[in-house]
Design an enzyme around this catalytic site. Structure first.
Site, PDB file in Angstrom:
ATOM      1  N   GLU A 205      10.350   1.674   2.234  1.00 25.48           N
ATOM      2  CA  GLU A 205       9.041   1.379   2.948  1.00 25.48           C
ATOM      3  C   GLU A 205       8.726   0.186   3.919  1.00 25.48           C
ATOM      4  OE1 GLU A 205       6.678   4.077   2.607  1.00 25.48           O
ATOM      5  OE2 GLU A 205       8.376   5.167   1.595  1.00 25.48           O
TER       6      GLU A 205
ATOM      7  N   GLU B  70       0.788  -1.202  -0.018  1.00 23.56           N
ATOM      8  CA  GLU B  70       0.066  -0.204  -0.019  1.00 23.56           C
ATOM      9  C   GLU B  70       0.890   1.310  -0.057  1.00 23.56           C
ATOM     10  OE1 GLU B  70      -1.111   2.996   2.912  1.00 23.56           O
ATOM     11  OE2 GLU B  70      -1.874   1.232   3.645  1.00 23.56           O
TER      12      GLU B  70
END
Ligand SMILES: [Zn+2]
Length: 1076
Positions: free
Chosen positions: A236, A161
């Site tokens: 991330e 995401e």
């Protein structure tokens, strides 16, 4: 960033209708709201928004508008959406046109509840489903949702995401998402990871802007760069970091640190254990967000495969909503969808239901607690039921939602009241019906429980449920709940959430399981028939069987006990260290050199800005798309019986919004920390004639809610702060008399006599503050710095910061020893406060309604005492200026630094808004988040006080972050922005300034501007300055920022280990303060 176990935030009111009011769904979202414009303490200090909203949370009875702990960025909804013509102004979308674009129309319906035409399309080639909802809401919403059930707790869906927003085929730059944050007029922009799905929504009122956002999002999800670029995964997700082969290896990664923060909060730990214990056999048995222990097991290959498998049109559901052209929607989509063939993803992503247990289970686990205080009293107990082995029909779900509100929805609700009054614990935790996943669940829990009372809590909960099933609810309670629910539906006040997004989240909660996407949008019929059943059969016949079937006779029950463990946090750190040491030991010298090289390479890449030609790919608006004028709220200043009244003539669908403002200036400073409890007492203590339950039900039956809270802010150009108590209420226009009578009753007749209830308020508030300290430490740090820098900040901190927590920690004992004294202090506050002098009334409704309510306002005002404005106690108090470190048990830190730039000679100019936004979105985002690995880093300029602050959120670093803050001046001096970048920054700032608001929010903002002396002329001036911001302004601002570096003060909320290390490195830089 923000994991929301939603139940805790909305007091159990989470089902069907109350889902409208959630700030966040039960998901991880892509960036911290505090990193942008939300955040508990974050002042939206543009001249438009004015003022700090620290205490809005108090108004729990306002499910939406005032529950704004995360207010700010999501604040705009169409004024017209509710009242409008059904027919969209575009030509009907014929079957032919849809066919030509590759879609077939599966179903079409007019939905009167949202005055919209909704059409469900199927993309013929891939099977992708599209809900196209048309109405005349200008706040357009788009969302694409994939079913993404994880098989383990490595956090793949969550990391993905984050990662897909880091560059794509058409937008090959580092973070198109951030470029959109900087330079679009979005009214919503974020992404959420649920336990079984991932959602990418955007919203805007500007059509051109809207389709820019849609295109960037579509390209991001279907063609992200991250699947070919291990660096994004490392940044991330996770990676080993080694700057020098002689040093220790550490883990870094944005999601990794975000989840460490989540796993440091006991409420979140309980929520996660609950979900996993209730559904051990399906996808809900693992954590889609990622367990920091498991995240480092994730490989890049698994990550890529997951994208290939699930981010496919065959597994996508797409939502469009608003006043844009429905043909254009399909045209945009077909360009993307036609590039794919059908896949099996829709089959392979199905969520398998959890089979129901035949016997109840019990789980005991530990959570990290601080070493101080009485650990015996820090247990948590929670009873949880999985209600059914399949999704429920809407009728049953609605009845359960209603039951939930009856049992837990207000302080007067019996289950809530009995548990809290038992004195067995501090506050409810994770309580209510949760129906956003495949199978609904119900939980009731209590925290702050002593270890020998655990058993008693369980018995009390079961006995109370038994009693409610046997005896039913009283008629007034049922009527109050019914009115509350109907009022909410009519008002449709999604607060800061776009209405179209709120509808999308409701629809998707069924649609994602291949059920009817239309059904959740249509509540009128089921509500009518539920009301009819209650009228005919009585409420007991409706609700008792539900309690019996779903709870009392349901063996799928899991009792969870969480025990405090002062060792756990450091144990986990040691474990992590051991693993990393082993990793290092297993590496050869070449490996280590290679790792150091890779670390450097990643860092270099992160710090290299995108070339200007890459930035050009992201579509932008022009300054000519932006209005030169600020938005004006109609305001008429007059008086009623000598009291100043502001009237806002706005269409509100027959609802009256009213605020009464009292001056806090004559309250003695030492009484300030009692104020939040004073406000709570007004609403929850009862009068001579009414018990608090009766008063509460009366408010529920006659109004849409009343709340009371303090408001403080500095005022630009003035020495004295603005400090007020605001009483806020709403009702149908026809009930205005009741509303003002009840406000009067609350203010004047409530008696401060209930010692036991007051004690409960104290322990609940303490629990809430402790939770805030762990979960939103940046807010506590910001409040602390403000309290050192100005009087308004000091006052706020007394009522909501660490000082307040310290006050609460000693107050409990005082309530036992000197209740008389406290009770008379509460009376003293009332005497100092209630006066017609200095009182201001603010009203929002249509003109006719405003006129018709005047007489009730007049009567209310006549009843107020005429105290001459008491001797103004202007306090000059501040906390001593010093660098502080507040110790809490945590794996991640919150680091702040602030200073007053007015005292260094800076003159307020509109360009400061553009510049601080730019600093947040570039310098701090790149250094604190991207390379530092924190979940968020941002700065905030409070133009009322002149305080400029830097803050970080879930930050693995401490001193390093302070160094980054100190480098901001040099960053500005070395800055070279081209015309495009500048335009983008200006447009993004205007997007914040022009935030979209519902009528109640418009009236309220106008009141705050009035209180803070922000005139329309000033707004026009600032807007002009914003629009003409130049590179020169950036360079000049460097000096102001340098004054923060040189004279500012630093406050960190951090772990003992990191503080010790920091103090060692910088010879006792921090004064250490232990908080938990
Ligand atoms: Zn996240």
């Amino acid at each position: 960033m923000l994991r929301s176990i939603t139940r805790s935030s909305s007091l159990g009111s989470t089902s069907l209708f109350f889902r409208f009011f959630r700030q966040f769904p039960r998901s991880y979202i892509s960036r911290s709201s505090s990193a942008t414009a939300g955040g508990n303490i974050r002042r939206v200090s543009t001249p438009e928004a004015a003022g700090r909203q620290l205490f809005l949370r108090r108004g729990l009875r306002f499910p939406s508008a005032a529950s704004g702990s995360l207010n700010g960025q999501f604040s705009r909804l169409s004024l017209r959406a509710f009242a409008t013509q059904p027919a969209p102004s575009y030509t009907e979308l014929g079957q032919d046109e849809a066919e030509k674009l590759g879609f077939e129309k599966a179903r079409e319906e007019f939905i009167s509840e949202c005055k919209s035409k909704a059409v469900l399309f199927r993309h013929k080639k891939t099977g992708c489903e599209v809900m196209s909802v048309s109405n005349d809401d200008e706040n357009k919403v788009f969302g694409v949702v994939f079913r993404t059930p994880p098989k383990d707790s490595t956090g793949i869906p969550h990391i993905l995401e984050h990662s897909v927003l880091c560059g794509s085929r058409k937008y090959p730059l580092k973070e198109p998402f951030v470029e959109l944050l900087k330079g679009s007029l979005h009214t919503f922009l974020n992404a959420f990871t649920y336990p079984d799905r991932t959602c990418y929504p955007v919203a805007s009122t500007n059509t051109k802007d809207f389709y820019n956002l849609v295109d960037v999002y579509l390209d991001a999800v279907f063609f992200p760069k991250c699947v070919d670029d291990v660096h994004t995964f490392q940044q991330e997700g996770w990676h080993y970091e080694l700057n020098d082969p002689s040093e220790d290896i550490s883990y870094k990664g944005v999601v990794f640190n975000e989840m460490k923060g989540v796993y440091s909060q006991p409420d979140n730990i309980l929520g996660r254990i609950t979900q996993q214990a209730l559904c051990p056999e399906n996808t809900y048995g693992v954590d889609s967000g990622g367990d920091p222990k498991d995240i480092p097991k994730l490989t890049f290959k698994e990550f890529k495969d997951f994208h290939r498998q699930y981010y496919h049109p065959s597994n996508a559901r797409i939502w469009f909503y608003g006043d844009d052209d429905p043909v254009h929607r399909l045209r945009v989509l077909s360009e993307y969808l036609d590039m794919f063939d059908a896949s099996q993803a829709r089959e392979s992503s199905k969520v398998i239901p959890q089979k129901l247990f035949s016997v109840p289970r019990r789980i005991v686990e530990k959570y990290p607690a601080g070493g101080d205080g009485d650990l015996k009293k820090k247990h948590m107990v929670c009873l949880n039921w999985l209600l059914s082995d399949k999704p429920l029909d809407l009728q049953t779900q609605l009845a359960l939602g209603f039951l939930d509100h009856l049992m837990l929805g207000t302080p007067a609700s019996p289950l809530r009241k009995i548990i809290l009054e038992s004195g067995l614990g501090e506050a409810l935790v994770n309580s209510g019906v949760e129906d956003e996943l495949l199978q609904p669940q119900f939980s009731v829990g209590l925290k702050g429980v002593s270890d020998d009372d655990v058993q008693k809590v369980e018995e009390l909960i079961m006995n109370t449920l038994r009693k409610l099933a046997d005896e039913g609810f009283d008629t007034d309670a049922v009527e109050a709940s019914m009115n509350t629910i109907e009022f909410s539906l009519r008002e449709n006040n999604t607060g800061s959430f776009p209405r179209g997004l709120s509808l999308m989240l409701q629809s998707i909660a069924k649609w994602i399981y291949d059920m009817d996407p239309f059904e959740p949008l249509k509540y009128e019929e089921p509500l009518k028939s539920l009301k009819a059943r209650i009228a005919e059969e009585g409420s007991k016949a409706v609700f008792s069987p539900l309690i019996e079937e779903f709870i009392l006779n349901n063996p799928h029950c899991v009792t969870i006990e969480l025990q405090p463990d002062p060792e756990k946090a450091s144990q986990e750190e040691v474990e992590e260290k051991n693993i990393l040491e082993k990793v290092k030991a297993s590496m050869t010298e070449e490996d280590l050199a290679e790792l150091a090289r890779a670390t450097e390479e990643l860092g270099l890449k992160q710090e290299t800005p995108d070339p200007p030609e890459a930035l050009k790919y992201v579509p932008n608006l022009n300054l000519s798309d932006i209005s030169k004028e600020p938005t004006y709220v109609p305001t008429e200043v007059g008086d009623i019986n000598g009291v100043k009244v502001l009237r806002h003539d706005l269409f509100t669908n027959d609802i009256l919004y009213g605020e009464v403002v009292f001056d806090m200036g004559s309250i003695k400073p030492e009484l300030l920390p009692l104020l939040p409890l004073f406000c709570q007492s007004l609403l929850e203590m009862g009068t001579q004639d009414l018990t608090f339950v009766q008063l509460n039900q009366l408010i529920g039956r006659k109004t849409g809610g009343i709340s009371v809270y303090p408001f403080t802010s500095s005022v630009w150009g003035k020495n004295d702060p603005c400090s007020k108590i605001i009483v806020r209420g709403k009702s149908m226009v026809g009930r205005a008399e009741d509303l003002f009578n009840l406000m009067n009753c609350v203010l004047q007749e409530v008696r401060f006599t209930d010692q036991q209830r007051f004690k409960q308020f104290v322990s609940q508030s303490r629990a809430k503050m402790e939770n805030r300290l762990r979960g939103s430490g940046q807010g506590i740090a910001a409040a602390r710095m403000d309290a050192m820098l100005n009087v308004a900040g000091w006052m706020s901190e007394q009522m909501g910061g660490l000082s307040y927590l310290e006050f609460l920690q000693t107050l409990e004992q005082k309530v036992d020893q000197d209740w008389e004294g406290i009770s008379s202090s509460l009376e003293e506050i009332r005497r100092s406060l209630l006066s017609r002098n200095g009182c201001i009334v603010n009203m929002t409704a249509d003109g006719k309604s405003l006129t018709s309510t005047e007489k009730f306002v007049g009567k209310f005002l006549d009843l107020l005492p005429e105290n001459p404005s008491g001797g103004l106690v202007t306090s000059v108090a501040r906390l001593p200026l010093r660098n502080e470190a507040i110790v809490i048990p945590t794996q991640v830190n919150y680091v702040g630094k602030a200073g007053n730039i007015y005292s260094s000679g800076y003159q307020l100019d509109g360009s400061s808004y553009v510049i601080s936004k730019h600093i947040s979105n570039t310098w701090l985002w790149d250094r604190v988040r991207v390379s530092g690995g924190a979940y968020g880093g941002f700065c905030d300029f409070d133009s009322h006080s002149g305080v400029f602050s830097f803050l970080s959120y879930r930050d693995p670093n401490l001193l390093k972050t302070l160094e980054i803050y100190d480098g901001t001046g040099d960053f500005l001096r070395g800055l070279d922005v081209d015309e495009d970048t500048l335009t983008k920054a200006i447009i993004g700032t205007i997007g914040d300034v022009d935030s979209y608001q519902l009528p109640d929010a418009k009236g309220y903002s106008s009141l705050l501007r009035h209180l803070l002396n922000v005139t329309d002329e000033e707004r026009q001036t600032r807007r002009g300055e914003i629009l003409s911001t130049s590179l020169k302004d950036f360079k000049e601002f460097a000096e102001a920022v340098d004054s923060v570096k040189d004279k500012g003060v630093a406050v960190a909320v951090a772990s003992q280990e990191d503080i010790d290390a920091g103090n060692k490195e910088r010879s006792n830089f921090f004064e250490v303060k232990k908080a938990l």
